[in-house]
Each structure stands twice: as C-alpha cells, then as structure tokens.
Write an enzyme that holds these catalytic residues in place. Structure first.
Site, mmCIF file in Angstrom:
data_model
loop_
_atom_site.group_PDB
_atom_site.id
_atom_site.type_symbol
_atom_site.label_atom_id
_atom_site.label_comp_id
_atom_site.label_asym_id
_atom_site.label_seq_id
_atom_site.Cartn_x
_atom_site.Cartn_y
_atom_site.Cartn_z
ATOM 1 N N TYR A 149 -37.533 -27.124 -84.650
ATOM 2 C CA TYR A 149 -37.890 -28.111 -83.638
ATOM 3 C C TYR A 149 -38.996 -29.045 -84.144
ATOM 4 C CZ TYR A 149 -39.828 -29.624 -79.072
ATOM 5 O OH TYR A 149 -40.319 -30.343 -78.006
ATOM 6 N N ASP A 234 -39.147 -17.537 -79.863
ATOM 7 C CA ASP A 234 -38.965 -18.581 -78.857
ATOM 8 C C ASP A 234 -37.532 -18.472 -78.342
ATOM 9 O OD1 ASP A 234 -38.433 -21.010 -77.525
ATOM 10 O OD2 ASP A 234 -39.931 -22.079 -78.710
ATOM 11 N N ILE A 236 -36.176 -19.839 -75.442
ATOM 12 C CA ILE A 236 -36.055 -20.714 -74.271
ATOM 13 C C ILE A 236 -34.623 -21.178 -74.013
ATOM 14 C CG2 ILE A 236 -38.433 -21.487 -74.577
ATOM 15 C CD1 ILE A 236 -37.323 -24.209 -75.467
ATOM 16 N N LYS A 273 -34.738 -25.088 -70.139
ATOM 17 C CA LYS A 273 -33.372 -25.191 -70.659
ATOM 18 C C LYS A 273 -32.429 -24.269 -69.891
ATOM 19 C CE LYS A 273 -35.614 -27.499 -73.790
ATOM 20 N NZ LYS A 273 -35.680 -28.982 -73.761
#
Length: 479
Positions: A149, A234, A236, A273
C-alpha cells in the site's frame, strides 16, 4: 551564517506524507476533472480509490428499519445525553463486544476475539500509526513485502519516524512471500545498521487481491519468533473474500502453534473495506500483548471513534441476521463485479493476477510498455491519466520491482461508470494495436526496400551508378 527562524516543525515540513508520488498525483488529476455521466462525461474516472460501495443499500435499509440506533432520531434521542457525553477511551462495552463478534464472524467463526483486547483508532490509518507508536522508536524499521500500500509511508512513518524496509517479491511465483526474501531483507537491514522491530503484512493483500495460505502464515510466525520481532497483520480486507476461498487469519494459526510468542502478534482491522464505511473512521488494533493493549488504549485518546458511531454500530453489528446476510451478499456482488471487469479486460488481451479478495485487480500492462523500466511505466501511466482519463495506480507507487503492473479499483462506482471505463480501455488498446500494426508494416516496407536495393546492386554490378552513390554504405566501407 545565521539560520533562518523555522516557523514550522520538521514533522510538518518533511516529505514523508508521500503526496509527491504518482499514487496521489492520480487522485489530484481526478479532483481537478472528475467524471460525471452528464455534467462531465469526458472527465477522469476514479479507479484509484479502494472503496467498497457495492452494498451500501443494505446498510441504508437497516438504518431505515432501526431509527432507534441513532441518537439523532425521535426514536433514539432519549439516549442523546448519555452517548454525547461519553468519553471513555476504552470504548462502549457493547461496541467492543459487537466488533469482537463481527471479527470472529468474518473469519468463519473458527476463532474468537476478546472484547477487552479491542483498541480503537481513527480508521485503519490511525490504527496502523498507533501500533507503530507502541512498538517502535524513531529510526527503527519494519519489513514490508512488496508490492505494498503506497500510503504506508505516511501511515507508518510520517509522524513516528519508523522506516520501511521492502521485502522484494515478484511475478515468478505470483508475488508470494518467501522465507528467502524475508531473510535477505532482514540481513541487509542489519548490515546497514537498521534496527528491525517487526514485519507488516496485508492479508488479503493490497494491491494484489490475494490471500496468504496457512503454510505461509506459519512460516511468517516462525520467522518472527526466531528473530524475536513483532508481526502486524493488516486484515482490513478480510470480508472481501469471494468465490470458494476461505480467509485464514493469523489469529487461527496462532491458536495452532503452541510455542508461538503471542506477545509478538498484533492485528489491524477496520470497517472501511469490510462494510464500506471509511467515513465513519472505525479502525481497530487487536493485540495479544497486554502491555500493547494498555499503552494503545492511552494513545487512542488521539483518534477515538465517536461515541455516536459506536452506539449505531453496536446495534447494527449485534444484529446477527443482518451481518450474515450482508457478508454473503457483499461477497457475491464483489465477485460479480470482479468477473465483469476481468472478462472485459480479457477480451482485449489484458490479463490480471489471479485473485480472490479485495476491491481491485493487479492489471498487467507490461506488453504495452515501450521500455521495461519505471520510466516506461510512468510514460504509459501519463497517457492513461491524461488521454484515457482513468486514474489507475502504477506499480512503482507500490514499490513493485517489476514495472508495468497497475492497481485498478472496480467497486467504488456504479455499473454504468464501469462500462464507460471498460469502453475507454478497449478504445485505448485498439489504438495501441493499430499503431503496432502500422509500425510493423513500416518496418516490413523498409526491409523490403533494403532487399530490393541490394538485389539491384548485385544485378547491375558494383560499378553501377546505384552502387557508387555517395550515400552507399559500400562507398563508406572502401574509404
């Protein structure tokens, strides 16, 4: 020479926010000329925003049926005073319980989460920064497998001073993380005098849209336990899995490994998300480390989820029938949209990395690069932004070692806008093929001309006027 008086801090004026990258430049291009089907049909279509807007109608319907869940309605206003004055940074108990239950439900009910380990952050951005503040000092580093990201530079390091050490992965094995790549990155960082405090992985991956299998997760846990460093997962995009795949969380594997040091394991979660609610700024840190939970709660004072939002979501996420239906419908809608988009690309010879999660695809345009370099990628990206009018994100933004890949988001728009985007891509690729065909014909014509020229030399003799032309290579060769 006397130094000029500095009005702003070094944090305020450094460039670690990352806005000077193509990732954010694409957003600016969209902001300056946003697409609208009637008001601005020639504008830039936003395909750089990883939002899940496909199931917002389900949430709207639930809110309409449950006005008592809001303190801003006649049915719920009686709770206004209690909720509006609530400031405990532990969070509403019913909110933490609902979040813990939701996280377990998303992971197939194969693992349970303790509400007392839920720590709030201002979205995933705030949650990621919070865990960095807890685990690392300025100058310390975290390994991050690439591509990753683009805004991690901002989220993890802008204010904390934490460094990112990329772990290079490539398409030879579909960008999978390997123990060898981890070891190489770790050893190189240590040789450079960098103190490695941990490893960060996104699972499901942003930008790849892939998930980590059980063996890879075990490998990661083995690695961090051996090095005695942290791992932050992570997760998400955990609820964006589609097809027949099951999401395997690091929390499941932790339960299976008896000698795992749980104090080193931390999870970042969010509703941005999973439920398409980025504006509500619900970020979560879930840590197995008591000291991190205690410290994180104190730090969360700087990025709490509003008590009004907690109250609404506690009610919504406690509705098990709604949650079950939402997750099932959302998954099907993401799968359908993914299928429509990838099949539309396949029709014109564009492939994407095979994926099973996320709201984007990792599109392969390497065959369209004039040169296989980052400069070649940027040249193509500028054409896509300025001429095709699509904001897609180039692989260099994600620190990818292979130029020519682009992340393209497909779930932040309606069906009609997606159709326009596909038509633009089709037209662009068609033009590229016409140019290639014309170029090939030109090369063929020049080759035939050279062949014809050579044959005339041999037919007419070396001493012919053609052969003795002052521009002839034979004349130059004889000098």
């Amino acid at each position: 020479m006397e130094r000029k008086h500095q009005l702003l801090s070094q944090i305020a004026t450094n460039d670690r926010h990352g806005e000077n990258s193509p990732y954010f430049d694409g957003w600016k291009a969209y902001d300056n000329n946003p697409f609208h089907p009637t008001n601005n049909p020639d504008g830039v279509i936003q395909m750089g925003l990883a939002e899940n807007q496909l199931s917002a109608d389900l949430i709207v319907d639930w809110i309409k049926k449950h006005p008592e869940a809001s303190i801003c309605t006649p049915e719920g206003v009686h709770m206004f005073k209690d909720i509006a004055s609530f400031q405990d940074y532990h969070g509403l108990p019913e909110f933490r319980q609902a979040i813990a239950k939701f996280m377990g439900r998303v992971r197939g009910g194969r693992v349970t989460f303790d509400p007392d380990r839920i720590v709030m952050g201002g979205g995933a951005t705030g949650a990621n920064e919070l865990i960095m503040f807890c685990l690392a000092d300025p100058g310390d580093a975290f390994l991050v497998p690439s591509p990753y990201y683009p805004a991690f530079y901002r989220d993890l390091g802008w204010r904390t001073g934490v460094q990112i050490v990329p772990v290079d992965c490539d398409s030879s094995n579909n960008f999978q993380i390997t123990r060898g790549a981890l070891e190489a990155a770790y050893d190189k960082a240590r040789q450079d005098g960098i103190n490695v405090k941990g490893l960060i992985v996104t699972n499901p991956s942003n930008p790849l849209g892939t998930t980590l299998d059980r063996e890879t997760l075990k490998c990661l846990l083995s690695f961090i336990n051996e090095k005695n460093i942290h791992i932050v997962c992570d997760e998400i995009y955990a609820a964006t899995i589609f097809g027949s795949s099951n999401f395997i969380s690091i929390s499941e594997v932790v339960e299976e490994i008896m000698d795992c040091n749980r104090d080193l394991v931390h999870i970042v979660s969010s509703l941005s998300k999973d439920m398409g609610l980025p504006g509500l700024r619900v970020g979560i840190v879930y840590s197995y480390n008591d000291a991190v939970v205690n410290c994180g709660r104190k730090m969360s004072s700087f990025g709490l989820v509003s008590s009004q939002t907690q109250y609404l979501l506690a009610s919504m996420l406690s509705d098990e029938e709604f949650v079950e239906n939402f997750l099932a419908v959302s998954s099907k809608r993401i799968e359908k949209r993914h299928s429509i988009f990838t099949k539309g690309l396949e029709q014109i010879g564009i492939s994407c990395l095979e994926s099973n999660a996320g709201v984007f695809v990792w599109m392969n345009l390497r065959h369209l690069l004039e040169e296989q370099t980052n400069d070649g990628e940027m040249a193509l990206w500028r054409v896509i932004i300025n001429d095709v009018k699509l904001n897609v994100s180039p692989s260099s933004s994600f620190h990818c070692v292979e130029p020519g890949w682009f992340r393209v988001c497909f779930a932040n728009m309606d069906d009609e806008t997606l159709e326009v985007a596909l038509k633009r891509i089709h037209a662009f690729v068609g033009e590229q093929k016409e140019r290639e065909t014309l170029s090939a014909k030109t090369k063929c014509w020049k080759k035939n001309l050279r062949l014809s020229f050579s044959s005339r030399i041999f037919e007419e003799g070396i001493g012919s006027p053609i052969a003795m032309s002052p521009h002839s290579p034979l004349v130059r060769a004889r000098n």
